[in-house]
Write a protein that holds these residues in place. Structure first.
Motif, short mmCIF file in Angstrom:
data_model
loop_
_atom_site.label_atom_id
_atom_site.label_comp_id
_atom_site.label_asym_id
_atom_site.label_seq_id
_atom_site.Cartn_x
_atom_site.Cartn_y
_atom_site.Cartn_z
N THR A 97 40.34 43.90 28.40
CA THR A 97 39.30 44.37 27.48
C THR A 97 38.08 43.45 27.39
OG1 THR A 97 40.41 43.27 25.63
CG2 THR A 97 40.99 45.57 26.05
N ASP A 98 38.18 42.24 27.92
CA ASP A 98 37.12 41.25 27.74
C ASP A 98 36.54 40.84 29.10
OD1 ASP A 98 35.44 39.19 27.07
OD2 ASP A 98 36.95 37.98 26.03
N PRO A 99 35.29 41.21 29.42
CA PRO A 99 34.70 40.84 30.72
C PRO A 99 34.19 39.41 30.77
CG PRO A 99 33.13 42.11 29.45
CD PRO A 99 34.39 42.07 28.63
N TRP A 100 34.15 38.71 29.63
CA TRP A 100 33.63 37.35 29.63
C TRP A 100 34.62 36.38 30.27
CZ3 TRP A 100 28.73 36.12 27.95
CH2 TRP A 100 28.05 37.09 27.20
N TYR A 101 34.08 35.40 30.98
CA TYR A 101 34.87 34.27 31.48
C TYR A 101 34.59 33.09 30.55
CZ TYR A 101 35.50 36.86 35.87
OH TYR A 101 35.83 37.80 36.81
N TYR A 102 35.55 32.19 30.44
CA TYR A 102 35.44 31.09 29.49
C TYR A 102 35.48 29.73 30.20
CZ TYR A 102 36.02 34.76 26.09
OH TYR A 102 35.83 35.92 25.35
N GLU A 103 34.73 28.81 29.65
CA GLU A 103 34.59 27.49 30.27
C GLU A 103 35.94 26.85 30.56
OE1 GLU A 103 32.58 23.14 29.19
OE2 GLU A 103 31.93 24.94 28.12
N ASP A 104 36.89 26.98 29.61
CA ASP A 104 38.19 26.35 29.82
C ASP A 104 39.06 27.09 30.84
OD1 ASP A 104 38.91 28.56 28.36
OD2 ASP A 104 39.67 27.47 26.63
N GLU A 105 38.56 28.24 31.33
CA GLU A 105 39.27 28.97 32.39
C GLU A 105 38.85 28.51 33.78
OE1 GLU A 105 39.98 33.33 30.24
OE2 GLU A 105 38.35 33.07 31.68
N ILE A 106 37.84 27.65 33.85
CA ILE A 106 37.36 27.21 35.16
C ILE A 106 38.32 26.15 35.71
CG2 ILE A 106 35.42 26.28 36.48
CD1 ILE A 106 33.54 27.27 34.37
N LYS A 107 39.37 26.65 36.30
CA LYS A 107 40.37 25.81 36.98
C LYS A 107 40.56 26.41 38.36
CE LYS A 107 42.81 24.60 32.68
NZ LYS A 107 41.89 25.30 31.78
N TYR A 108 40.85 25.56 39.32
CA TYR A 108 40.90 26.03 40.70
C TYR A 108 42.34 26.10 41.19
CZ TYR A 108 35.94 25.24 40.35
OH TYR A 108 34.63 25.29 39.94
N PRO A 109 42.63 27.14 41.98
CA PRO A 109 41.74 28.21 42.42
C PRO A 109 41.26 29.08 41.26
CG PRO A 109 43.99 28.71 43.03
CD PRO A 109 44.01 27.33 42.49
N PHE A 110 39.98 29.48 41.32
CA PHE A 110 39.32 30.27 40.27
C PHE A 110 39.25 31.72 40.74
CE2 PHE A 110 35.35 31.95 38.36
CZ PHE A 110 35.71 31.84 37.02
N SER A 111 39.88 32.61 39.97
CA SER A 111 40.03 33.99 40.41
C SER A 111 39.01 34.93 39.78
CB SER A 111 41.44 34.50 40.09
OG SER A 111 42.42 33.78 40.80
N THR A 112 38.43 35.75 40.63
CA THR A 112 37.63 36.89 40.21
C THR A 112 38.34 38.13 40.76
OG1 THR A 112 36.20 36.84 42.17
CG2 THR A 112 35.53 35.49 40.26
N PRO A 113 37.93 39.35 40.37
CA PRO A 113 38.71 40.52 40.79
C PRO A 113 38.90 40.67 42.29
CG PRO A 113 37.23 41.12 39.01
CD PRO A 113 36.88 39.72 39.40
N GLU A 114 37.94 40.21 43.10
CA GLU A 114 38.03 40.46 44.54
C GLU A 114 37.91 39.21 45.40
OE1 GLU A 114 36.55 45.00 45.07
OE2 GLU A 114 34.93 43.56 44.69
N TYR A 115 37.88 38.04 44.74
CA TYR A 115 37.78 36.81 45.52
C TYR A 115 38.29 35.63 44.70
CZ TYR A 115 35.95 33.88 49.31
OH TYR A 115 35.84 33.03 50.38
N VAL A 116 38.88 34.66 45.39
CA VAL A 116 39.38 33.44 44.75
C VAL A 116 38.60 32.25 45.31
CG1 VAL A 116 41.36 31.95 44.37
CG2 VAL A 116 41.67 34.44 44.43
N PHE A 117 37.99 31.48 44.41
CA PHE A 117 37.15 30.36 44.82
C PHE A 117 37.92 29.04 44.68
CE2 PHE A 117 34.16 33.65 43.64
CZ PHE A 117 33.23 33.60 44.67
N GLU A 118 37.63 28.14 45.61
CA GLU A 118 38.28 26.83 45.60
C GLU A 118 37.43 25.80 44.87
OE1 GLU A 118 41.31 26.52 46.58
OE2 GLU A 118 41.44 28.57 47.37
N GLU A 119 37.96 24.61 44.74
CA GLU A 119 37.28 23.53 44.02
C GLU A 119 35.91 23.22 44.63
OE1 GLU A 119 38.64 19.31 41.98
OE2 GLU A 119 39.89 20.27 43.49
N ARG A 120 34.98 22.85 43.75
CA ARG A 120 33.60 22.51 44.11
C ARG A 120 32.77 23.74 44.49
NH1 ARG A 120 32.33 17.34 44.68
NH2 ARG A 120 30.60 17.81 46.10
N SER A 121 33.25 24.91 44.13
CA SER A 121 32.50 26.12 44.44
C SER A 121 31.42 26.43 43.41
CB SER A 121 33.45 27.33 44.55
OG SER A 121 34.13 27.54 43.34
#
Length: 332
Positions: free
Chosen positions: A302-326
């Protein structure tokens, strides 16, 4: 005479004993007034106790499973409705800040103001590909932006973000800031294209050739962007960016993986709570070329916002996962 008396006494004792034995052997006789035998009475009391006594201690708000499921769905819908306003026509008015967060004021003419007031398509609109067909995955987006897209497979992930920056600079009179590098390092400023120069590509050799007059029309701008889409991408974007921390995050920053293919998503809005913690919205284009759209957060229905404390790697978005330093800032 005496024998007769003994016989009579013996007969009386036998009758008395027999009567007592019948009363003892027939338990139904114990409860004639109620027409219930003791066992029936005992069972009824036991059943009533089992049916009624626990109810006295039940939570009166407990619902049957089907009603509880409906109630849960209603709660989720309410939570979503609290953050999404279907009538909103811009990013700011369509997606509301979460509880406890507020949007910081945007300076007039800033990228933040431009992004917040950027128009969105009608709520529930599908993401369309460059050819007008629907993208196969319609479950990844919360809103679709009205960013123009070309009718060719050119404006993909990095291209959409370069288009957004270029449209912002053009709209705010900062044409001299519209400049991008090709993958081979060649720099292509828009102002040179506007002045009549065109780009000649010969293998890996790229040069300017003056072949037209000055033209600052939007059509000329679009032709310039199509060249950028052809020869630039996440690899060249990676060379134009620098890593930042989550605490430094601001609108316009990106999560970027340079490559062939790579991927990139853009921070398009931001809000903060009283402790200064940030929440942000992400948007992307993708392959094949498709409309720029605001992403859902896969951690919430229900919530489209991402939160600062969620920025941990690997960082997941619906269609891609980003690694550290991205997490990076573009030097545009």
């Amino acid at each position: 005479m005496r024998k007769s008396i003994y016989a009579i006494l013996l007969l009386c004792m036998i009758c008395l004993f027999t009567a007592c034995g019948k009363e003892t052997d027939n338990p139904e006789m114990l409860d004639e007034t109620t027409n219930k035998v003791p066992n029936e009475t005992s069972n009824e009391v036991s059943n009533e106790s089992q049916n009624e006594t626990p109810n006295e201690f039940k939570n009166e708000t407990q619902l049957p499973m089907d009603e509880q499921s409906t109630a849960d769905s209603d709660i989720e819908k309410t939570e979503k409705d609290a953050l999404i306003d279907p009538a909103g026509q811009t990013i700011e008015t369509r997606i509301l800040p979460p509880s406890g967060y507020v949007r910081p004021e945007a300076e007039t003419g800033s990228l933040l103001e431009y992004l917040r007031t950027f128009p969105v398509k009608e709520d529930g609109s599908p993401v369309l590909l460059y050819d007008g067909s629907e993208k196969w995955n319609q479950n990844a987006h919360a809103a679709v932006l009205k960013l123009p897209i070309e009718n060719a497979d050119l404006q993909q992930c990095a291209d959409s973000i370069m288009r957004m920056y270029a449209e912002y600079f053009l709209d705010t009179g900062q044409e001299d800031r519209i400049s991008f590098h090709f993958t081979n390092g060649f720099e292509a400023p828009y102002t040179k294209w506007r002045d009549g120069y065109r780009i000649k590509v010969d293998g890996n050799q790229v040069s300017w050739v003056q072949s037209a007059g000055y033209d600052d029309s939007y059509e000329t701008f679009v032709k310039y962007m199509r060249i950028i889409f052809t020869y630039a991408g996440t690899l060249s974007m990676d060379a134009e960016a620098e890593s930042i921390t989550a605490a430094e995050l601001q609108p316009g920053d990106v999560f970027l993986k340079g490559g062939s293919p790579g991927h990139v998503v853009m921070v398009v809005d931001l809000c903060e709570n009283e402790q200064g913690q940030k929440a942000f919205l992400l948007a992307q284009g993708y392959m094949p070329a498709q409309e720029f759209h605001i992403l859902k957060n896969p951690a919430s229905e229900t919530d489209p916002w991402y939160y600062e404390d969620e920025i941990k790697y690997p960082f997941s978005t619906p269609e891609y996962v980003f690694e550290e330093r991205s997490l990076q800032r573009l030097n545009y």
